[in-house]
Design a protein around this motif. Structure first.
Motif, PDB file in Angstrom:
ATOM      1  N   UNK A   1       0.833  -1.203   0.000  1.00 25.00           N
ATOM      2  CA  UNK A   1       0.000   0.000   0.000  1.00 25.00           C
ATOM      3  C   UNK A   1       0.870   1.256   0.000  1.00 25.00           C
ATOM      4  N   UNK A   2       1.925   1.227   0.772  1.00 21.71           N
ATOM      5  CA  UNK A   2       2.829   2.376   0.815  1.00 21.71           C
ATOM      6  C   UNK A   2       3.504   2.580  -0.535  1.00 21.71           C
ATOM      7  N   UNK A   3       3.894   1.496  -1.166  1.00 23.04           N
ATOM      8  CA  UNK A   3       4.547   1.565  -2.473  1.00 23.04           C
ATOM      9  C   UNK A   3       3.642   2.222  -3.512  1.00 23.04           C
ATOM     10  N   UNK A   4       2.339   1.955  -3.402  1.00 22.66           N
ATOM     11  CA  UNK A   4       1.376   2.521  -4.354  1.00 22.66           C
ATOM     12  C   UNK A   4       0.744   3.815  -3.841  1.00 22.66           C
ATOM     13  N   UNK A   5       1.273   4.343  -2.748  1.00 25.42           N
ATOM     14  CA  UNK A   5       0.806   5.608  -2.158  1.00 25.42           C
ATOM     15  C   UNK A   5      -0.696   5.562  -1.845  1.00 25.42           C
ATOM     16  N   UNK A   6      -1.101   4.448  -1.251  1.00 23.32           N
ATOM     17  CA  UNK A   6      -2.494   4.255  -0.861  1.00 23.32           C
ATOM     18  C   UNK A   6      -2.647   4.574   0.621  1.00 23.32           C
ATOM     19  N   UNK A   7      -3.567   5.455   0.942  1.00 21.99           N
ATOM     20  CA  UNK A   7      -3.852   5.820   2.336  1.00 21.99           C
ATOM     21  C   UNK A   7      -4.688   4.696   2.958  1.00 21.99           C
ATOM     22  N   UNK A   8      -4.158   4.015   3.988  1.00 22.65           N
ATOM     23  CA  UNK A   8      -4.838   2.828   4.515  1.00 22.65           C
ATOM     24  C   UNK A   8      -5.785   3.140   5.681  1.00 22.65           C
ATOM     25  N   UNK A   9      -7.018   2.676   5.545  1.00 22.22           N
ATOM     26  CA  UNK A   9      -8.044   2.843   6.580  1.00 22.22           C
ATOM     27  C   UNK A   9      -8.505   1.455   7.022  1.00 22.22           C
ATOM     28  N   UNK A  10      -8.529   1.231   8.328  1.00 24.36           N
ATOM     29  CA  UNK A  10      -8.955  -0.053   8.883  1.00 24.36           C
ATOM     30  C   UNK A  10     -10.432  -0.005   9.243  1.00 24.36           C
ATOM     31  N   UNK A  11     -11.234  -0.862   8.621  1.00 29.94           N
ATOM     32  CA  UNK A  11     -12.663  -0.948   8.961  1.00 29.94           C
ATOM     33  C   UNK A  11     -12.848  -1.969  10.081  1.00 29.94           C
ATOM     34  N   UNK A  12     -13.496  -1.541  11.150  1.00 28.20           N
ATOM     35  CA  UNK A  12     -13.780  -2.412  12.283  1.00 28.20           C
ATOM     36  C   UNK A  12     -15.280  -2.377  12.557  1.00 28.20           C
ATOM     37  N   UNK A  13     -15.951  -3.499  12.320  1.00 28.15           N
ATOM     38  CA  UNK A  13     -17.378  -3.610  12.610  1.00 28.15           C
ATOM     39  C   UNK A  13     -17.511  -3.839  14.121  1.00 28.15           C
ATOM     40  N   UNK A  14     -18.206  -2.951  14.803  1.00 29.38           N
ATOM     41  CA  UNK A  14     -18.156  -2.925  16.265  1.00 29.38           C
ATOM     42  C   UNK A  14     -19.231  -3.793  16.915  1.00 29.38           C
ATOM     43  N   UNK A  15     -20.460  -3.323  16.929  1.00 26.92           N
ATOM     44  CA  UNK A  15     -21.480  -3.975  17.762  1.00 26.92           C
ATOM     45  C   UNK A  15     -22.255  -5.081  17.054  1.00 26.92           C
ATOM     46  N   UNK A  16     -22.160  -5.171  15.731  1.00 29.28           N
ATOM     47  CA  UNK A  16     -22.674  -6.376  15.070  1.00 29.28           C
ATOM     48  C   UNK A  16     -21.540  -7.388  15.100  1.00 29.28           C
ATOM     49  N   UNK A  17     -21.666  -8.388  15.958  1.00 27.21           N
ATOM     50  CA  UNK A  17     -20.540  -9.296  16.198  1.00 27.21           C
ATOM     51  C   UNK A  17     -21.081 -10.673  16.604  1.00 27.21           C
TER      52      UNK A  17
END
Length: 392
Positions: free
Chosen positions: A137-153
């Protein structure tokens, strides 16, 4: 307002997921009488600057790029489809990926190396080499966002019924989907800390932003709140959810990561919904980025003067953004970055729907731009995005 709220609840109650899975799951619509709907009205001259208001709110990433991103499943991130998605980044103005690190079932999608998280036995190693992924991702200059599903688990609910909602017969409550999905209890701080621990590991891995999804109680919770068994206290559901968001940001800001929350686009157009515990303003004031899901397919007939909002992407997005601006105006300096989710899929279940392609996506982007919104995220459940789109 009653008609507006009824229309909102019709679609809100009928949408089977916060983000639509248009590829294999039909979304049903349910009509709910507005007189029986539970909504929290703002008090006359209500003061937003209460205990839920952040103190000295600062953006931990003032040099962050103007994000134009896509949703990426863990299977795509860890598989061959990633090559196609990276080429999309390289060839267009898109510059970010929202990647599932805790998915819609509740599985952590990579080995965090955290012994306490590993002991929960909630990890599926779908992304097998996280350092390599982050390097790519860094090599392709992609800004990384982590999706975390919280209360549906569903995973955690089954392992720890004491953290979930239990039926009178002792079984864990599940919704009407096949297979049923379960939620964990937003009142429980142990649930908060579990999700924040995952977020902290994502920050250590190199993600620049943590995006929390399903930050709410189950749909229609007010109808079953008195029959289910679960821990609660004197706080309202709105307070419990907003306090989680406030606490999460306090925990994560020192790590230099931004915090964002996905929220129904409708929430900007109606009073706060006590049923599921979402208040657009109280959540927005406690995040760096708010991500309203304003897919035209989510709006029922008549919204913004459109007979079929799905068939009028510019009109629908334009109206949604004007409502969002009005809703956030009272926050003043506490207003977050607005980065909506928009539609890159065809909603075949909507009567009168149109096929979405290059023009329909560009119409949505143009509507955002006409309202001063420079950032957006594209949703497609299986990560098959339209080609040759001008995202400028």
């Amino acid at each position: 307002m009653e008609l507006l709220l009824a229309a909102f609840l019709m679609a809100w109650g009928g949408v089977s997921a916060d983000h639509p899975d248009a590829t294999f799951e039909q979304v049903a619509q349910a009509s709910i009488n507005s007189k029986t709907a539970v909504a929290q009205q703002p008090s006359p001259g209500g003061n937003l600057f209460d205990r839920l208001t952040p103190v000295d709110k600062q953006d931990p990433q003032k040099d962050a790029p103007k994000v134009k991103g896509i949703y990426v499943t863990a299977h795509s991130a860890g598989g061959s489809r990633m090559n196609t998605l990276l080429k999309l980044m390289d060839d267009t103005e898109l510059n970010s990926m929202v990647i599932d690190l805790k998915d819609d079932w509740g599985y952590i999608t990579y080995d965090t190396g955290n012994p306490e998280l590993n002991a929960m036995d909630t990890t599926q190693k779908i992304i097998t080499d996280m350092p390599k992924l982050m390097s790519t991702l860094q090599e392709h200059q992609v800004y990384p966002i982590a999706r975390i599903v919280v209360f549906k688990d569903t995973v955690l609910a089954k392992k720890r019924p004491d953290l979930s909602f239990v039926n009178p017969d002792g079984s864990v409550w599940g919704n009407g989907k096949n297979p049923p999905e379960s939620f964990v209890n937003p009142y429980k701080k142990e649930v908060w800390d579990y999700n924040i621990a995952i977020a902290k590991e994502a920050a250590k891995a190199g993600f620049k932003e943590i995006q929390f999804d399903y930050v709410r109680f189950p749909e229609g919770f007010e109808k079953r709140a008195d029959t289910l068994k679960y821990d609660k206290d004197e706080r309202s559901r709105i307070e419990a959810v907003a306090e989680f968001v406030k606490y999460a940001r306090e925990q994560l800001t020192p790590l230099g990561v931004r915090v964002s929350v996905d929220i129904f686009g409708y929430a900007a157009s109606v009073p706060a919904a006590e049923g599921i515990g979402q208040d657009f303003q109280k959540i927005s004031q406690n995040v760096d980025v708010i991500c309203p899901m304003i897919y035209p397919s989510h709006y029922s007939s008549g919204w913004y003067g459109a007979k079929v909002p799905d068939a009028a992407p510019y009109v629908t997005i334009n109206g949604a953004m004007k409502d969002t601006a009005k809703k956030l105006e009272p926050l003043q300096a506490l207003k977050p970055v607005v980065r909506p989710w928009i539609q890159d899929f065809t909603a075949t279940w909507v009567p009168g729907h149109i096929r979405y392609g290059k023009k329909e996506i560009e119409d949505q982007v143009r509507a955002l731009k006409d309202n001063g919104i420079e950032e957006f995220l594209l949703w497609n459940a299986v990560n098959t995005y339209t080609s040759n789109v001008d995202y400028k």
